[in-house]
Design a protein around this motif. Structure first.
Motif, PDB file in Angstrom:
ATOM      1  N   TYR A 139      23.559  39.012  37.935  1.00 39.67           N
ATOM      2  CA  TYR A 139      24.797  38.291  37.659  1.00 39.67           C
ATOM      3  C   TYR A 139      25.074  37.343  38.822  1.00 39.67           C
ATOM      4  O   TYR A 139      24.673  37.606  39.961  1.00 39.67           O
ATOM      5  N   ILE A 140      25.776  36.286  38.517  1.00 41.62           N
ATOM      6  CA  ILE A 140      26.071  35.295  39.549  1.00 41.62           C
ATOM      7  C   ILE A 140      27.532  34.858  39.446  1.00 41.62           C
ATOM      8  O   ILE A 140      28.040  34.631  38.346  1.00 41.62           O
ATOM      9  N   ILE A 141      28.177  34.789  40.593  1.00 39.13           N
ATOM     10  CA  ILE A 141      29.437  34.050  40.732  1.00 39.13           C
ATOM     11  C   ILE A 141      29.084  32.866  41.613  1.00 39.13           C
ATOM     12  O   ILE A 141      28.755  33.032  42.785  1.00 39.13           O
ATOM     13  N   GLY A 142      29.096  31.694  41.028  1.00 44.91           N
ATOM     14  CA  GLY A 142      28.693  30.500  41.758  1.00 44.91           C
ATOM     15  C   GLY A 142      29.884  29.602  42.020  1.00 44.91           C
ATOM     16  O   GLY A 142      30.525  29.130  41.081  1.00 44.91           O
ATOM     17  N   HIS A 193      34.734  37.389  25.778  1.00 43.68           N
ATOM     18  CA  HIS A 193      33.903  37.275  26.981  1.00 43.68           C
ATOM     19  C   HIS A 193      34.173  38.452  27.918  1.00 43.68           C
ATOM     20  O   HIS A 193      35.327  38.880  28.075  1.00 43.68           O
ATOM     21  N   HIS A 194      33.132  38.902  28.559  1.00 33.21           N
ATOM     22  CA  HIS A 194      33.198  39.944  29.595  1.00 33.21           C
ATOM     23  C   HIS A 194      32.216  39.597  30.707  1.00 33.21           C
ATOM     24  O   HIS A 194      31.112  39.108  30.438  1.00 33.21           O
ATOM     25  N   ALA A 195      32.594  39.911  31.944  1.00 33.21           N
ATOM     26  CA  ALA A 195      31.667  39.797  33.084  1.00 33.21           C
ATOM     27  C   ALA A 195      32.136  40.789  34.137  1.00 33.21           C
ATOM     28  O   ALA A 195      33.213  40.612  34.713  1.00 33.21           O
ATOM     29  N   HIS A 196      31.333  41.817  34.370  1.00 31.23           N
ATOM     30  CA  HIS A 196      31.708  42.884  35.308  1.00 31.23           C
ATOM     31  C   HIS A 196      30.691  42.952  36.442  1.00 31.23           C
ATOM     32  O   HIS A 196      29.553  43.372  36.237  1.00 31.23           O
ATOM     33  N   TYR A 197      31.149  42.546  37.624  1.00 30.56           N
ATOM     34  CA  TYR A 197      30.291  42.412  38.806  1.00 30.56           C
ATOM     35  C   TYR A 197      30.421  43.646  39.692  1.00 30.56           C
ATOM     36  O   TYR A 197      31.500  43.952  40.175  1.00 30.56           O
ATOM     37  N   LEU A 198      29.302  44.314  39.940  1.00 31.79           N
ATOM     38  CA  LEU A 198      29.256  45.530  40.757  1.00 31.79           C
ATOM     39  C   LEU A 198      28.774  45.222  42.172  1.00 31.79           C
ATOM     40  O   LEU A 198      27.743  44.555  42.334  1.00 31.79           O
ATOM     41  N   THR A 199      29.473  45.747  43.162  1.00 35.39           N
ATOM     42  CA  THR A 199      29.025  45.595  44.554  1.00 35.39           C
ATOM     43  C   THR A 199      29.336  46.876  45.331  1.00 35.39           C
ATOM     44  O   THR A 199      29.938  47.814  44.790  1.00 35.39           O
ATOM     45  N   ASN A 200      28.969  46.908  46.598  1.00 36.23           N
ATOM     46  CA  ASN A 200      29.373  47.969  47.535  1.00 36.23           C
ATOM     47  C   ASN A 200      29.049  49.367  47.009  1.00 36.23           C
ATOM     48  O   ASN A 200      29.872  50.289  47.110  1.00 36.23           O
TER      49      ASN A 200
END
Lengths: 133, 133, 133
Positions: A79-82, B56-63
């Motif tokens: 996934y990208i947040i640009g 629309h969906h966008a789920h960004y995983l980090t940490n």
């Protein structure tokens, strides 16, 4: 993919960009309304123009997934947040996915094909910023 | 956790969602004002409704962090930036954390419990988008 | 770096913050217009003040890269999306990079130097929120 974003966000490193890709790579942003380019020459052409336009870049990669892997070939998605800001002062954030087909070469894994799609609606300002690309 | 987000962001893949969880999993979003559901049937019920609402969906995983691990059980935490746009045109972004308790099964690691909390103030629009869930 | 963000986002865990760093670490945020502090005492001083100001924190790490590694020393970089909300109600999001120089100690890897820069323009509100730091 991190190396690709590092080069994109450098706003100058054309050699670093080419180093991510095979010499004959397909660099295809037609999925987000931008050009399809072939090989290092096409990649240089595209980013020479992008870097001339932009004053800031920040491309955040998450959700890495290996979607295929066999022998010397693999496919990966992230996934990208640009985020970008043009020298003219337009700001844009795109939310999507990168798709890399990669091959193992003597110089390590290189991308033979790169595409992208959007996950959230396309912001109008992307077209404004890269109108001539 | 990446597989969970991939299914959530597919906007259709109920089987993929269930595949992340044990059949009797606790799916508990009460920490962010949404329902608590039990097992695959409850998860299907919840996401059938969510997918009906959202375009629309966008789920960004980090940490990512492993917070417990012993034998066939573990607990993991990740940060999440969750973006959504409803068919009615409401947009929402939530900033929080996912907590997964996982168990090793014959089919790989599965989540037996999933909860979430917020790190930034709850946006009002989440309640609007999922008002009937 | 994840442990650092976990402590920063706890809004209280000064011990957890110090545990990330060597006792004589350089904690240098001068690259983003904030102070340069030395050692655990300086780190405690800085975050005692930050935690007094803030009601919410969320710091998302991505794009990890090991930029140097030899023996018991290494350097790492990550991208950061740092969100905060002050008790006074000001919100700020910063987009930048963290740079950690780390050393191997008897208690594991610890950061001996931490700096940060911005990738997108500095928001004015950061100065407002941490005006006295």
């Amino acid at each position: 993919m991190v190396a690709y974003c590092t080069a994109v966000d450098s706003l100058h490193d054309l050699d670093g960009l080419c180093d991510v890709f095979t010499p004959d790579a397909t660099f295809d942003l037609s999925g987000i309304g931008l050009p399809r380019k072939l090989g290092h020459a096409g990649i240089r052409e595209f980013f020479t123009a992008v870097f001339a336009d932009m004053s800031h870049h920040a491309h955040y990669l998450t959700n890495f997934a290996l979607t295929a892997y066999e022998g010397d070939r693999a496919s990966a998605r992230a996934y990208i947040i640009g985020m970008g800001r043009s020298k003219a002062g337009n700001e844009v954030t795109v939310n999507g996915r990168y798709y890399f087909d990669v091959v193992r070469t003597a110089a390590g894994w290189k991308a033979s094909r790169y595409t992208m799609d959007f996950m959230m609606p396309l912001p109008g300002s992307l077209a404004v910023i890269h109108a001539d690309r």
